[in-house]
Write a protein that holds these residues in place. Sequence first.
Motif, PDB file in Angstrom:
ATOM      1  N   ALA A 108      49.065  64.612  33.911  1.00  0.00           N
ATOM      2  CA  ALA A 108      50.075  65.361  33.165  1.00  0.00           C
ATOM      3  C   ALA A 108      49.496  66.665  32.632  1.00  0.00           C
ATOM      4  O   ALA A 108      50.171  67.701  32.646  1.00  0.00           O
ATOM      5  CB  ALA A 108      50.624  64.509  32.025  1.00  0.00           C
ATOM      6  N   GLU A 109      48.256  66.635  32.168  1.00  0.00           N
ATOM      7  CA  GLU A 109      47.608  67.851  31.664  1.00  0.00           C
ATOM      8  C   GLU A 109      47.414  68.861  32.794  1.00  0.00           C
ATOM      9  O   GLU A 109      47.631  70.066  32.603  1.00  0.00           O
ATOM     10  CB  GLU A 109      46.264  67.510  31.010  1.00  0.00           C
ATOM     11  CG  GLU A 109      45.524  68.696  30.435  1.00  0.00           C
ATOM     12  CD  GLU A 109      46.242  69.377  29.276  1.00  0.00           C
ATOM     13  OE1 GLU A 109      45.860  70.529  28.966  1.00  0.00           O
ATOM     14  OE2 GLU A 109      47.178  68.799  28.691  1.00  0.00           O
ATOM     15  N   ALA A 110      47.031  68.387  33.964  1.00  0.00           N
ATOM     16  CA  ALA A 110      46.869  69.286  35.114  1.00  0.00           C
ATOM     17  C   ALA A 110      48.222  69.906  35.483  1.00  0.00           C
ATOM     18  O   ALA A 110      48.301  71.112  35.763  1.00  0.00           O
ATOM     19  CB  ALA A 110      46.273  68.533  36.302  1.00  0.00           C
ATOM     20  N   GLN A 111      49.271  69.120  35.455  1.00  0.00           N
ATOM     21  CA  GLN A 111      50.609  69.637  35.741  1.00  0.00           C
ATOM     22  C   GLN A 111      51.020  70.668  34.689  1.00  0.00           C
ATOM     23  O   GLN A 111      51.623  71.698  35.010  1.00  0.00           O
ATOM     24  CB  GLN A 111      51.632  68.503  35.789  1.00  0.00           C
ATOM     25  CG  GLN A 111      51.481  67.605  36.987  1.00  0.00           C
ATOM     26  CD  GLN A 111      52.403  66.392  36.921  1.00  0.00           C
ATOM     27  OE1 GLN A 111      52.960  66.067  35.874  1.00  0.00           O
ATOM     28  NE2 GLN A 111      52.551  65.710  38.049  1.00  0.00           N
ATOM     29  N   ARG A 112      50.689  70.404  33.459  1.00  0.00           N
ATOM     30  CA  ARG A 112      51.014  71.343  32.380  1.00  0.00           C
ATOM     31  C   ARG A 112      50.291  72.666  32.579  1.00  0.00           C
ATOM     32  O   ARG A 112      50.881  73.740  32.448  1.00  0.00           O
ATOM     33  CB  ARG A 112      50.653  70.735  31.025  1.00  0.00           C
ATOM     34  CG  ARG A 112      51.080  71.577  29.824  1.00  0.00           C
ATOM     35  CD  ARG A 112      50.623  70.955  28.516  1.00  0.00           C
ATOM     36  NE  ARG A 112      49.207  71.141  28.297  1.00  0.00           N
ATOM     37  CZ  ARG A 112      48.656  72.252  27.784  1.00  0.00           C
ATOM     38  NH1 ARG A 112      49.402  73.267  27.453  1.00  0.00           N
ATOM     39  NH2 ARG A 112      47.349  72.338  27.604  1.00  0.00           N
ATOM     40  N   LEU A 113      49.001  72.595  32.927  1.00  0.00           N
ATOM     41  CA  LEU A 113      48.228  73.815  33.146  1.00  0.00           C
ATOM     42  C   LEU A 113      48.757  74.586  34.349  1.00  0.00           C
ATOM     43  O   LEU A 113      48.821  75.831  34.313  1.00  0.00           O
ATOM     44  CB  LEU A 113      46.747  73.484  33.318  1.00  0.00           C
ATOM     45  CG  LEU A 113      46.040  72.950  32.059  1.00  0.00           C
ATOM     46  CD1 LEU A 113      44.605  72.533  32.387  1.00  0.00           C
ATOM     47  CD2 LEU A 113      46.075  73.964  30.940  1.00  0.00           C
ATOM     48  N   ASP A 114      49.145  73.876  35.408  1.00  0.00           N
ATOM     49  CA  ASP A 114      49.750  74.532  36.569  1.00  0.00           C
ATOM     50  C   ASP A 114      51.055  75.228  36.183  1.00  0.00           C
ATOM     51  O   ASP A 114      51.316  76.358  36.628  1.00  0.00           O
ATOM     52  CB  ASP A 114      50.009  73.529  37.697  1.00  0.00           C
ATOM     53  CG  ASP A 114      48.729  73.071  38.375  1.00  0.00           C
ATOM     54  OD1 ASP A 114      47.687  73.747  38.211  1.00  0.00           O
ATOM     55  OD2 ASP A 114      48.781  72.027  39.072  1.00  0.00           O
ATOM     56  N   ALA A 115      51.846  74.573  35.370  1.00  0.00           N
ATOM     57  CA  ALA A 115      53.118  75.157  34.938  1.00  0.00           C
ATOM     58  C   ALA A 115      52.876  76.401  34.083  1.00  0.00           C
ATOM     59  O   ALA A 115      53.598  77.401  34.216  1.00  0.00           O
ATOM     60  CB  ALA A 115      53.936  74.130  34.166  1.00  0.00           C
ATOM     61  N   GLU A 121      52.284  83.890  35.971  1.00  0.00           N
ATOM     62  CA  GLU A 121      52.459  84.672  37.196  1.00  0.00           C
ATOM     63  C   GLU A 121      53.878  85.231  37.286  1.00  0.00           C
ATOM     64  O   GLU A 121      54.089  86.392  37.662  1.00  0.00           O
ATOM     65  CB  GLU A 121      52.147  83.817  38.425  1.00  0.00           C
ATOM     66  CG  GLU A 121      50.681  83.469  38.576  1.00  0.00           C
ATOM     67  CD  GLU A 121      50.418  82.453  39.675  1.00  0.00           C
ATOM     68  OE1 GLU A 121      51.395  81.952  40.298  1.00  0.00           O
ATOM     69  OE2 GLU A 121      49.240  82.133  39.893  1.00  0.00           O
ATOM     70  N   ILE A 122      54.846  84.416  36.922  1.00  0.00           N
ATOM     71  CA  ILE A 122      56.240  84.869  36.961  1.00  0.00           C
ATOM     72  C   ILE A 122      56.463  85.977  35.944  1.00  0.00           C
ATOM     73  O   ILE A 122      57.160  86.958  36.216  1.00  0.00           O
ATOM     74  CB  ILE A 122      57.197  83.678  36.729  1.00  0.00           C
ATOM     75  CG1 ILE A 122      57.156  82.742  37.934  1.00  0.00           C
ATOM     76  CG2 ILE A 122      58.618  84.154  36.451  1.00  0.00           C
ATOM     77  CD1 ILE A 122      57.906  81.451  37.750  1.00  0.00           C
TER      78      ILE A 122
END
Length: 136
Positions: A108-115, A121-122
């Motif tokens: 979940a933390e990795a997903q959060r950092l990716d988000a 970037e956006i």
Amino acid sequence: MGDRLTQLQDAADQLVDQFIACYYYIERHHELETFGPNDKIHDLKDNPKEVDSFPPDVFQAGQLELARDLITKEQQIEYLISSLPGLDNSEHDQEQLIKDLEEELRVAEAQRLDAIKEKDEILVRLDQVLRSIRRN
């Protein structure tokens, strides 16, 4: 688990309140009787009545209702205790569960950092688009 512990504490507090209510009911509404030949029931003419005796059937019905309430609350507490984690699990099972939860947390933390990275970037692209629009 925290919620269950809070519910358990609340239920225990409510049980104590019910015990106090039961004691008050019995203390205030019992029949005035003597226990031995030397006992006397004093007539309190000037003081407010400390005991407001109920008829025996009303008093017993009240006691029965209070007893049922105590039993219901005790059963609720037993249910809450039985629903606490760890009572049916061995130490090894609990350790495995903790490891699984830690892994889920890492994912979940990795997903959060990716988000967050994608959001940044956006925002950069949006800023570039807005700047190009201003130039034209």
